[in-house]
Enzyme design. Structure first.
Site, PDB file in Angstrom:
ATOM      1  N   HIS A  81      55.632  64.624  30.677  1.00  0.00           N
ATOM      2  CA  HIS A  81      56.796  64.291  29.858  1.00  0.00           C
ATOM      3  C   HIS A  81      56.355  63.623  28.565  1.00  0.00           C
ATOM      4  CE1 HIS A  81      61.237  62.727  29.845  1.00  0.00           C
ATOM      5  NE2 HIS A  81      60.860  63.229  28.700  1.00  0.00           N
ATOM      6  N   GLU A 129      57.242  64.964  20.349  1.00  0.00           N
ATOM      7  CA  GLU A 129      56.480  63.907  21.009  1.00  0.00           C
ATOM      8  C   GLU A 129      55.423  63.319  20.066  1.00  0.00           C
ATOM      9  OE1 GLU A 129      56.707  62.539  24.354  1.00  0.00           O
ATOM     10  OE2 GLU A 129      58.686  63.359  23.935  1.00  0.00           O
ATOM     11  N   HIS A 133      55.919  59.529  19.256  1.00  0.00           N
ATOM     12  CA  HIS A 133      54.992  58.682  20.003  1.00  0.00           C
ATOM     13  C   HIS A 133      53.531  58.843  19.579  1.00  0.00           C
ATOM     14  CE1 HIS A 133      58.338  57.795  22.670  1.00  0.00           C
ATOM     15  NE2 HIS A 133      58.513  59.081  22.869  1.00  0.00           N
TER      16      HIS A 133
END
Length: 272
Positions: A81, A129, A133
């Site tokens: 994830h 992502e 992040h």
């Protein structure tokens, strides 16, 4: 004289630009040694990360719109994830990501980190992502490019391959067999550490369905994180524009949990 020198100046200027462009491409792919993020204390003050794996047999039930979910036929195991530095997001919009950045990892990423949403390609998922992040993780040497960030994530996935551990302990996907949280936790702890988090979603029959595991890591990627107070204050992991809000929560300790099998035809109702 001027006419004879001009072509040489043009040639030298073009060569210099080409060399600069080569350096820029290599830096973009293999990491920036003097990344501007290193000079931003707010972006780089994080101490902990969470490496999060999701189970396709339960993940679709964590979405408000179940119909938006898909599980590709080749997906038969836990998938990534994300790898999330805590308490920081969207650190830099100056570092775009392109398919060529992770081309050499494409096959492995497609297997280990696929999109489970109809509306989003796998590359779209990876790029989100990275922007949310990965650019924050880029403060750390070894993750300071899209290629390095995703390469590290794949290595972590290989390291924390706990399906066999669960199977050997008799914890297997089932529509009818519930498991105790303490039992699952004790089986995973030798591999994931004592502070891993097991997350569930409540289905329409009030069953607690296991769908996610969060593994705390220190900044140097060692297991666990000494700044455990930070683990309770993380970003809304995995949320992004256009995505429905997951309804996951820590699995209740006193309630049995279910580890549903993957159903590629009905990923949102594997046991109905």
């Amino acid at each position: 004289m001027l006419r004879s020198v001009l072509p040489l100046l043009v040639f030298l200027g073009t060569a210099a630009l080409q060399q600069t462009d080569t350096w820029t491409r290599q830096e973009h792919k293999y990491g920036r040694q003097n990344n501007e993020l290193n000079h931003n204390k707010d972006f780089c003050s994080w101490k902990c990360l969470k490496f999060t794996l999701q189970w396709p047999g339960g993940f679709c039930m964590s979405l408000e719109r179940w119909s938006s979910c898909k599980v590709p036929q080749n997906i038969i195991d836990w998938t990534i994830h994300g790898l999330w530095p805590l308490r920081t997001q969207f650190c830099c919009d100056c570092w775009p990501m392109f398919p060529s950045d992770v081309k050499e990892l494409d096959a492995e990423l497609s297997q280990q980190w696929p999109s489970l949403l109809h509306s989003k390609s796998s590359f779209h998922f990876w790029r989100e992502e990275w922007h949310k992040h990965g650019a924050c993780a880029a403060c750390v040497e070894g993750m300071n490019s899209p290629l390095l960030y995703f390469h590290i994530s794949l290595k972590l996935r290989q390291l924390f391959d706990f399906s066999k551990v669960l199977d050997e302990a008799g914890i297997r996907p089932s529509c009818t067999q519930p498991y105790k949280l303490a039992e699952v936790h004790s089986v995973l702890a030798p591999l994931l550490g004592d502070y891993h988090q097991i997350e569930c979603v409540t289905d329409d029959k009030d069953r607690e369905v296991w769908f996610q595991v969060k593994i705390p890591l220190s900044r140097n990627l060692t297991l666990g994180c000494e700044h455990r107070d930070l683990l309770q204050e993380e970003p809304a992991a995995g949320l992004n524009p256009g995505r429905v809000v997951p309804a996951g929560h820590p699995c209740p300790p006193q309630v049995p949990l279910y580890y549903f099998p993957i159903d590629h035809q009905k990923p949102h109702q594997p046991c109905d």
